[in-house]
Design a protein around this motif. Structure first.
Motif, PDB file in Angstrom:
ATOM      1  N   ASP A 123       0.831  -1.207   0.000  1.00  0.00           N
ATOM      2  CA  ASP A 123       0.000   0.000   0.000  1.00  0.00           C
ATOM      3  C   ASP A 123       0.865   1.257   0.000  1.00  0.00           C
ATOM      4  OD1 ASP A 123      -2.212  -1.630   0.045  1.00  0.00           O
ATOM      5  OD2 ASP A 123      -2.633  -1.348   2.189  1.00  0.00           O
ATOM      6  N   VAL A 124       1.944   1.228   0.780  1.00  0.00           N
ATOM      7  CA  VAL A 124       2.852   2.381   0.836  1.00  0.00           C
ATOM      8  C   VAL A 124       3.505   2.603  -0.526  1.00  0.00           C
ATOM      9  CG1 VAL A 124       4.989   3.255   1.864  1.00  0.00           C
ATOM     10  CG2 VAL A 124       3.268   2.181   3.313  1.00  0.00           C
ATOM     11  N   ALA A 125       3.924   1.521  -1.181  1.00  0.00           N
ATOM     12  CA  ALA A 125       4.558   1.653  -2.498  1.00  0.00           C
ATOM     13  C   ALA A 125       3.590   2.235  -3.526  1.00  0.00           C
ATOM     14  CB  ALA A 125       5.080   0.293  -2.964  1.00  0.00           C
ATOM     15  N   LEU A 126       2.363   1.740  -3.560  1.00  0.00           N
ATOM     16  CA  LEU A 126       1.371   2.216  -4.522  1.00  0.00           C
ATOM     17  C   LEU A 126       1.014   3.683  -4.276  1.00  0.00           C
ATOM     18  CD1 LEU A 126      -0.883  -0.960  -4.531  1.00  0.00           C
ATOM     19  CD2 LEU A 126       0.379  -0.089  -6.503  1.00  0.00           C
ATOM     20  N   ALA A 127       0.824   4.044  -3.001  1.00  0.00           N
ATOM     21  CA  ALA A 127       0.470   5.426  -2.681  1.00  0.00           C
ATOM     22  C   ALA A 127       1.615   6.380  -3.002  1.00  0.00           C
ATOM     23  CB  ALA A 127       0.098   5.532  -1.199  1.00  0.00           C
ATOM     24  N   THR A 128       2.846   5.950  -2.742  1.00  0.00           N
ATOM     25  CA  THR A 128       3.994   6.816  -3.001  1.00  0.00           C
ATOM     26  C   THR A 128       4.234   6.978  -4.492  1.00  0.00           C
ATOM     27  OG1 THR A 128       4.961   6.005  -0.922  1.00  0.00           O
ATOM     28  CG2 THR A 128       6.401   7.234  -2.398  1.00  0.00           C
ATOM     29  N   MET A 129       3.995   5.935  -5.263  1.00  0.00           N
ATOM     30  CA  MET A 129       4.113   6.048  -6.720  1.00  0.00           C
ATOM     31  C   MET A 129       3.127   7.091  -7.253  1.00  0.00           C
ATOM     32  SD  MET A 129       5.385   5.204  -9.690  1.00  0.00           S
ATOM     33  CE  MET A 129       6.192   3.589  -9.809  1.00  0.00           C
ATOM     34  N   ALA A 130       1.889   7.038  -6.769  1.00  0.00           N
ATOM     35  CA  ALA A 130       0.897   8.025  -7.192  1.00  0.00           C
ATOM     36  C   ALA A 130       1.287   9.431  -6.739  1.00  0.00           C
ATOM     37  CB  ALA A 130      -0.473   7.641  -6.629  1.00  0.00           C
TER      38      ALA A 130
END
Length: 326
Positions: free
Chosen positions: A127-134
């Motif tokens: 979740d952290v990776a996906l949110a940070t990519m966005a």
């Protein structure tokens, strides 16, 4: 009177009356209640005792029960996070994600490898990776030049996740569930222009768990591990690179994980032996006797930049400075 007493003895003991039912007692659990309890447990991941309390409050209204549980878990998570702040968190996982012309690597730390193997913690890292990519712009428009960006704990904490909540709230929920100190340690985002390629490699992956990826996220979920590298390359000709060149770029990312270079260097650098820290002057991991520059030159490959993370790297120094868990 004596005769009455003797008669009572001959008649035997009187049967005890049935116990009175307490008006405040818990009602029996019906089959429908069990189904609702299991559904609420699956949706929240919280203990059965908390889910049962929510159902007793809201009956079969699962939406209200779930909202109440989320609020309670958030409050308990922040309380637990405050209690555990300052405890050493040197374990954890990296999450690597590539999308379009961009790639990202994040590190989320915890106290023990046992928690790092937990599916709830692994989903947190995803979740952290996906949110940070966005947050960094996703993999949409390609930049005009190779771009690298680092994010620290404070900036990561303020990143908004899929449901609008900040990642520090998501972290507090995980701390409340798993009972260990955790931290959003760092992230690196790398983006390249059209005609360039990003290769990545991750090592030390945990046992696989099923990711909960929403449909509007990139199709490939983040990869998890203990060591990771991103390498930006430029090859001659138009993108995408040939399978042979793409495979060589991935081998180069594997080399970065294994050999831990400190700087890029230039193709003209002379090797300095075993302690060589410049990437292009190092002996190539998969072709001993040849430097990285010598292996890349026949393919016309140019390394633009790279990033390497090792999970827990620098954590001890941060703890001494009071940074972890804040």
């Amino acid at each position: 009177m004596q005769r009455a007493a003797l008669g009572a003895l001959r008649a035997g003991p009187r049967p005890c009356p049935p116990p009175a039912r307490a008006f405040g007692g818990a009602r029996p659990v019906l089959a429908a209640d069990k189904e609702a309890l299991l559904a609420l447990r699956r949706r929240t991941g919280l203990p059965f005792v908390h889910c049962r309390e929510a159902l007793l409050r809201f009956g079969t209204d699962l939406r209200q029960a779930e909202a109440w549980l989320a609020q309670r878990a958030q409050e308990e998570g922040w309380s637990k996070a405050t209690q555990l702040r300052g405890r050493a968190a040197r374990e954890g996982l990296l999450g690597l994600l590539q999308h379009g012309q961009a790639a990202l690597m994040v590190e989320v730390s915890c106290e023990t490898d046992f928690v790092a193997r937990n599916s709830n913690f692994q989903q947190l890292v995803r979740d952290v990776a996906l949110a940070t990519m966005a947050h960094c712009g996703g993999g949409g428009a390609a930049p005009a030049a190779c771009t690298k960006r680092f994010l620290g704990t404070e900036e990561l904490s303020r990143v908004h996740g899929a449901r609008g909540a900040e990642l520090r709230d998501r972290l507090a929920l995980a701390i409340g569930k798993l009972g260990e100190n955790m931290a959003l340690r760092r992230a690196a985002w790398l983006a390249v222009p059209r005609g360039c390629h990003i290769a990545w490699y991750v090592h030390g992956s945990p046992p696989k768990t099923t990711p909960q990826t929403p449909p509007d996220n990139p199709p490939d979920p983040p990869s998890l591990g203990k060591y990771g590298a991103l390498v930006a390359c430029r090859a001659p000709g138009a993108a995408p690179p040939s399978p042979e060149v793409a495979a060589l770029c991935r081998q180069l990312a594997q080399h970065v994980v294994g050999m831990a270079p400190q700087a890029l260097g230039t193709p003209r650098d002379e090797p300095r032996g075993d302690g060589e820290g410049r990437l292009l002057a190092q002996d190539f991991l998969l072709a001993p006797g040849s430097t990285v520059a010598q292996v890349l030159q026949p393919h016309g490959l140019t390394v633009l930049d790279f990033v390497r993370f090792r999970c827990g790297e620098g954590a001890e120094e941060e703890e001494e400075g009071g940074a972890v868990g804040r």
